[in-house]
Design an enzyme around this catalytic site. Sequence first.
Site, PDB file in Angstrom:
ATOM      1  CD  GLU A  87      -3.163  -0.443   0.159  1.00 41.69           C
ATOM      2  OE1 GLU A  87      -3.445   0.765   0.156  1.00 41.69           O
ATOM      3  OE2 GLU A  87      -3.694  -1.268  -0.596  1.00 41.69           O
ATOM      4  CE  LYS A  90      -1.417  -1.508  -4.931  1.00 40.72           C
ATOM      5  NZ  LYS A  90      -2.733  -2.148  -4.636  1.00 40.72           N
ATOM      6  CG  HIS A 141      -3.471  -7.423   7.031  1.00 38.67           C
ATOM      7  ND1 HIS A 141      -2.858  -7.933   5.897  1.00 38.67           N
ATOM      8  CD2 HIS A 141      -4.790  -7.371   6.748  1.00 38.67           C
ATOM      9  CE1 HIS A 141      -3.775  -8.161   4.968  1.00 38.67           C
ATOM     10  NE2 HIS A 141      -4.949  -7.829   5.459  1.00 38.67           N
ATOM     11  CD  GLU A 172      -4.303 -11.472   4.170  1.00 41.48           C
ATOM     12  OE1 GLU A 172      -3.560 -10.916   3.339  1.00 41.48           O
ATOM     13  OE2 GLU A 172      -5.530 -11.284   4.216  1.00 41.48           O
ATOM     14  CG  LEU A 199      -5.174   3.357  12.310  1.00 36.79           C
ATOM     15  CD1 LEU A 199      -4.149   4.052  13.207  1.00 36.79           C
ATOM     16  CD2 LEU A 199      -5.350   4.105  11.002  1.00 36.79           C
ATOM     17  CB  VAL A 200      -9.432   0.675  12.776  1.00 41.16           C
ATOM     18  CG1 VAL A 200      -9.084   2.105  12.436  1.00 41.16           C
ATOM     19  CG2 VAL A 200      -9.467  -0.179  11.507  1.00 41.16           C
ATOM     20  CG  HIS A 204      -8.445  -8.061   8.939  1.00 41.35           C
ATOM     21  ND1 HIS A 204      -8.431  -9.296   8.326  1.00 41.35           N
ATOM     22  CD2 HIS A 204      -8.115  -7.168   7.975  1.00 41.35           C
ATOM     23  CE1 HIS A 204      -8.114  -9.159   7.047  1.00 41.35           C
ATOM     24  NE2 HIS A 204      -7.926  -7.881   6.808  1.00 41.35           N
TER      25      HIS A 204
END
Length: 261
Positions: A87, A90, A141, A172, A199-200, A204
């Site tokens: 991310e 990008k 994550h 993952e 973060l939140v 997930h």
Amino acid sequence: MKKALLVVSFGTSVSRARREIEAVEQALAAQAPDRAFFRAYTSPTIRRLLAQRGEQIFDLNSALENLAVQGYEDVAVAVTHLLYGIEYDKIKEQTAAFSKRFSCLRLGPPLLADSGSLCALARCLLQEPLAPGEGLVWMGHGTEHFANMVYPALQTALRLAGGRHAYVGTVEGWPSLEDVLTKLQSDGCSRVLLAPLMLVAGDHAQNDMAGSDPESWKSRLEEAGISVRCRMEGLGALVSVQDLYAAHLQKLLQPEEDNGV
């Protein structure tokens, strides 16, 4: 010169979790009071879900285009992402494409940008209050990007900071839940606090971590005989983590000569 602060997040469609992003946004905005505040979300899925609810949030390209059209000349882009991963790559590419549209366009680092911020986060995570004999499991994550190495590095940082029974796993990536479970069992840890290393506390956290499905981390740990309680707040809720984000922005906004440029 018109100045702007653009805060870029992956985003969340979970209403309650939104306040964890907003807490970080507020900390960043307070660090740059002379700049107009704007936000962007990088997840197309989340932006689509929010649009269906009547809320329009820019993607990064649209946000930068909007700032250029409005005549902003000095733009600081702060990210709430944790890693230099897919991310972030990008975001870096998209931001660079707008470099000629502004007099000054600066992109800040993710939360875990270097060994110093890694050790600082480890100290933040170890502030979590635990019951006697309780272990602490952080669920990240994970990514196929090389930046996944941040997770085992954070595990080491937690140990060096005194977290003898603090563990890091990923959904993952590596370490996996199986790796964490093996270590919990070898350490004789029968009770844990399970918390999202995100973060939140979004989808997930609600499903992969604390869900009732047999494959959730909570279910699998309990199946292995470990008592589990869950912390349903993301990192953005921690004031100490908000301070880390603000420190990154403070450094980004220093005059170039102060940054050694």
